[in-house]
Design a protein around this motif. Structure first.
Motif: not given
Length: 274
Positions: A221-229
């Motif tokens: 899920i890190i990559e999805n969080i990175l999009k928001g970041k």
């Protein structure tokens, strides 16, 4: 033998900006020959400049100018050694005059070689080094062309910015000034996300990825969080997505559209002493 005349001293001081005693001495040495006296003062400047070549010149005045039709603009930093000199009216006046000329040249080297009241800009800086007694030089040199430009110089002459809008429409002058003020205050790294360098993007992703990993977030899920970041990063750091400083409920892009639905910010430059 030449006898010093007060009117001659005043005339030479007006031409060169040198002190009264320096002008008097130069006129005596030159036996009243103005051209020779100016050359004497210039050589004094060269000597002072050579002695101060290794000094730091982190103070100064940052000045932005645009031409009459607002399609060409430029910013220069006229650097000196102390804040005392930077605040001097004559120094600031010189910075404004040089900035007015600088925007007409494509490069710093061309500008330094250009004629400034009968001498090159480079020679004028050397002359003023002798007059003031501090290292004087052109630091940053920025030039911008665009459909419609607006400039802003922050109080104290430490920061200046120029914004470029897509068209000269009703209200564009106030809008360009407001956006230039935004640029000076918020220091965006790019116009929008498409102009952020890949190096910057990769660095931000690496920092956020490392933090999320340390927090124990699952890898899937890190990559999805990175999009928001990254969306947040673009909002904070790119001009058109930043909150407008005069109304935090809208972005800079929204503000410009409120002036004219077709109006856009298409470019900017910013310079500061820090």
């Amino acid at each position: 033998m030449y006898t010093v005349v007060a009117a001659d001293v005043a005339k030479l001081r007006n031409i060169t900006g040198a002190g009264m005693m320096d002008c008097k001495k130069a006129l005596v040495e030159a036996e009243g020959d103005f051209d020779k006296a100016i050359e004497i003062l210039r050589k004094k400047g060269q000597k002072v400049a050579a002695n101060r070549a290794d000094r730091e010149s982190h103070e100064g005045a940052v000045i932005a100018k645009v031409n009459e039709d607002r399609t060409l603009g430029g910013i220069i930093a006229l650097n000196c050694e102390t804040d005392f000199v930077a605040k001097n009216d004559a120094f600031v006046e010189l910075a404004h005059e040089l900035a007015e000329q600088a925007m007409m040249y494509a490069s710093k080297d061309e500008f330094l070689a250009s004629d400034f009241h009968g001498m090159t800009v480079a020679d004028k800086l050397i002359e003023q080094t002798g007059v003031i007694g501090e290292k004087i030089e052109i630091g940053t040199f920025e030039r911008i062309e665009g459909p419609f430009l607006g400039a802003y110089i922050h109080a104290g002459n430490k920061i200046a910015a120029i914004a470029s809008l897509s068209a000269n429409v009703e209200g564009a002058a106030d809008a360009a000034h407001a956006v230039a003020m935004q640029i000076a205050a918020m220091n965006p790294i790019a116009l929008d996300e498409t102009q952020v360098s890949q190096e910057t993007i990769d660095r931000e992703l690496d920092i956020e990825r490392e933090l999320l990993t340390k927090e124990g977030k699952p890898a899937n899920i890190i990559e999805n969080i990175l999009k928001g970041k990254m969306q947040r990063f673009y909002k904070d750091n790119t001009l058109v997505h930043q909150q407008f400083i005069k109304d935090h409920n809208i972005s800079v892009a929204d503000y410009v559209k409120s002036i004219n639905s077709d109006l856009k910010v298409v470019g900017f430059v910013r310079t500061s002493l820090a």
